[in-house]
Design an enzyme around this catalytic site. Structure first.
Site, PDB file in Angstrom:
ATOM      1  N   ARG A 176      11.178  17.181  -1.953  1.00  0.00           N
ATOM      2  CA  ARG A 176      11.616  17.046  -0.564  1.00  0.00           C
ATOM      3  C   ARG A 176      13.008  17.642  -0.332  1.00  0.00           C
ATOM      4  O   ARG A 176      13.290  18.148   0.752  1.00  0.00           O
ATOM      5  CB  ARG A 176      11.609  15.578  -0.161  1.00  0.00           C
ATOM      6  CG  ARG A 176      10.194  15.060   0.024  1.00  0.00           C
ATOM      7  CD  ARG A 176      10.222  13.656   0.522  1.00  0.00           C
ATOM      8  NE  ARG A 176       8.882  13.154   0.729  1.00  0.00           N
ATOM      9  CZ  ARG A 176       8.636  11.965   1.233  1.00  0.00           C
ATOM     10  NH1 ARG A 176       9.628  11.182   1.594  1.00  0.00           N
ATOM     11  NH2 ARG A 176       7.395  11.560   1.396  1.00  0.00           N
ATOM     12  N   ASP A 216      13.816   4.716  15.408  1.00  0.00           N
ATOM     13  CA  ASP A 216      13.617   5.154  14.023  1.00  0.00           C
ATOM     14  C   ASP A 216      14.952   5.708  13.545  1.00  0.00           C
ATOM     15  O   ASP A 216      15.807   6.114  14.349  1.00  0.00           O
ATOM     16  CB  ASP A 216      12.527   6.240  13.938  1.00  0.00           C
ATOM     17  CG  ASP A 216      11.943   6.385  12.532  1.00  0.00           C
ATOM     18  OD1 ASP A 216      10.832   5.876  12.295  1.00  0.00           O
ATOM     19  OD2 ASP A 216      12.616   6.998  11.672  1.00  0.00           O
TER      20      ASP A 216
HETATM   21  C1  LIG Z   1       5.532   5.238   7.269  1.00  0.00           C
HETATM   22  S1  LIG Z   1       6.457   5.322   8.738  1.00  0.00           S
HETATM   23  C2  LIG Z   1       5.724   4.020   9.685  1.00  0.00           C
HETATM   24  C3  LIG Z   1       5.433   4.418  11.110  1.00  0.00           C
HETATM   25  C4  LIG Z   1       4.706   3.368  11.938  1.00  0.00           C
HETATM   26  N1  LIG Z   1       5.475   2.163  12.045  1.00  0.00           N
HETATM   27  C5  LIG Z   1       3.335   3.086  11.372  1.00  0.00           C
HETATM   28  O1  LIG Z   1       3.114   2.027  10.803  1.00  0.00           O
HETATM   29  O2  LIG Z   1       2.448   3.944  11.501  1.00  0.00           O
HETATM   30  C6  LIG Z   1       8.028   4.615   8.248  1.00  0.00           C
HETATM   31  C7  LIG Z   1       9.165   4.968   9.183  1.00  0.00           C
HETATM   32  O3  LIG Z   1      10.295   4.142   8.864  1.00  0.00           O
HETATM   33  C8  LIG Z   1      11.467   4.895   9.105  1.00  0.00           C
HETATM   34  N2  LIG Z   1      12.603   4.284   8.384  1.00  0.00           N
HETATM   35  C9  LIG Z   1      12.877   4.297   7.059  1.00  0.00           C
HETATM   36  N3  LIG Z   1      14.009   3.636   6.807  1.00  0.00           N
HETATM   37  C10 LIG Z   1      14.481   3.191   7.985  1.00  0.00           C
HETATM   38  C11 LIG Z   1      15.627   2.449   8.378  1.00  0.00           C
HETATM   39  N4  LIG Z   1      16.554   2.032   7.495  1.00  0.00           N
HETATM   40  N5  LIG Z   1      15.804   2.171   9.706  1.00  0.00           N
HETATM   41  C12 LIG Z   1      14.877   2.594  10.615  1.00  0.00           C
HETATM   42  N6  LIG Z   1      13.783   3.297  10.303  1.00  0.00           N
HETATM   43  C13 LIG Z   1      13.585   3.600   9.007  1.00  0.00           C
HETATM   44  C14 LIG Z   1      11.118   6.290   8.610  1.00  0.00           C
HETATM   45  O4  LIG Z   1      11.945   7.261   9.174  1.00  0.00           O
HETATM   46  C15 LIG Z   1       9.643   6.405   9.037  1.00  0.00           C
HETATM   47  O5  LIG Z   1       9.512   7.099  10.251  1.00  0.00           O
END
Ligand SMILES: C[S@@+](CC[C@H](N)C(=O)[O-])C[C@H]1O[C@@H](n2cnc3c(N)ncnc32)[C@H](O)[C@@H]1O
Length: 275
Positions: A45, A149
């Site tokens: 990545r 996000d």
């Molecule tokens: C796998 S996706 C989940 C998306 C959606 N909630 C779903 O279940 O389909 C995880 C998301 O968490 C976000 N994320 C990771 N760490 C985070 C943080 N500390 N604060 C806010 N968002 C975060 C990532 O950028 C990513 O877009």
């Protein structure tokens, strides 16, 4: 044999010390835990960033991260996992429609706040908005969906609300017609739906500016990347922002067992606060 060796050699050298620096910084900035087994994923990545910056190895990349903070958002965006889809874990949206919306109707609730707290590219908050659609035109109701996000790239995609046709597979033709307009060979979420969603960058680890209370908080498929302490802290903060008759909805492989005593499980990965 010589060629084989060359093909196997990594494009950029990443030492154990470099990986340690990267995973410590990722943890401090995002809460995301990167164990040794994710080293290859981290490498691939971040390679893109080294190419963009014209750097020769991960020593130089770690120095760039140390030197100025401009690279930090790109570093974070590269390390987040953003997999999502419309109506993912559809039972949550059935619950929202059949139980939560029915409850709001019965109690005559006028102010409704829903938070999609790791919204990725927007499919989750738009699925919420599509589910709430029958309520959205009712002028006596004040409905807002907050979608946040950490990753600025996915947030920009979420705000644009433009998706390829294949990503709409889980949506009925009637709902597609009501919610999207064709845009070339893609589909754009209708402005009337977008208007109900407020997109904002927010790191779950840092202070949150919102006061709440929220009626439903979605925090799905992000806690899996965090350790127990981070999960405990975030869940405790959700409790303070969730109304006493609200709901916390988490992802299919997540649990509040051993994380919080403030909630009770009332459905499949659906929790209510204990008041
Ligand atoms: C796998 S996706 C989940 C998306 C959606 N909630 C779903 O279940 O389909 C995880 C998301 O968490 C976000 N994320 C990771 N760490 C985070 C943080 N500390 N604060 C806010 N968002 C975060 C990532 O950028 C990513 O877009």
């Amino acid at each position: 044999m010589g060629t084989e060796h060359l093909e196997d050699a990594p494009e950029f050298l990443m030492t154990d010390k470099n990986f340690e620096y990267i995973r410590t910084l990722a943890y401090q900035q995002t809460g995301i835990v990167l164990p040794e087994r994710k080293k290859h994923m981290v490498y691939s990545r971040l390679c893109r960033r080294l190419r963009v910056l014209g750097l020769s190895d991960f020593n130089a990349y770690c120095r760039a991260l140390e030197k100025d903070h401009q690279e930090l958002p790109n570093f974070i965006n590269a390390l987040t996992t953003n997999l999502t889809s419309f109506f993912r874990e559809n039972h949550h949206f059935d619950f929202l429609r059949d139980v939560v919306m029915a409850q709001w109707k019965k109690s005559g609730k006028k102010r409704i706040r829903v938070w999609s707290s790791a919204c990725s590219t927007g499919e989750e908050p738009y699925s919420i908005a599509m589910t709430l659609q029958p309520l959205l035109n009712q002028s006596q109701l004040d409905i807002k969906i907050l979608a946040t996000d950490l990753d600025t790239n996915v947030l920009a995609k979420a705000q644009a609300g433009v998706y390829p046709q294949e990503s709409l597979d889980n949506i009925s033709p009637e709902l597609i017609k009501a919610s999207f307009s064709p845009l070339g060979n893609q589909y754009e979420v209708k402005q009337s739906l977008k208007d109900n969603i407020h997109f904002k960058q927010l790191n779950l680890l840092q202070p949150w500016p919102m006061k709440g209370p929220f009626d439903v908080i979605f925090c799905r498929n992000v806690m899996i990347y965090f350790d127990t302490d981070t999960r405990k802290q975030i869940i405790a903060r959700f409790r303070t922002l969730l109304s006493n008759d609200g709901y916390l909805i988490i992802g299919h492989s997540e649990t509040l067992h051993h994380i919080s005593e403030d909630f009770t499980l009332i459905g499949q990965t659906i929790y209510r606060p204990i008041s």
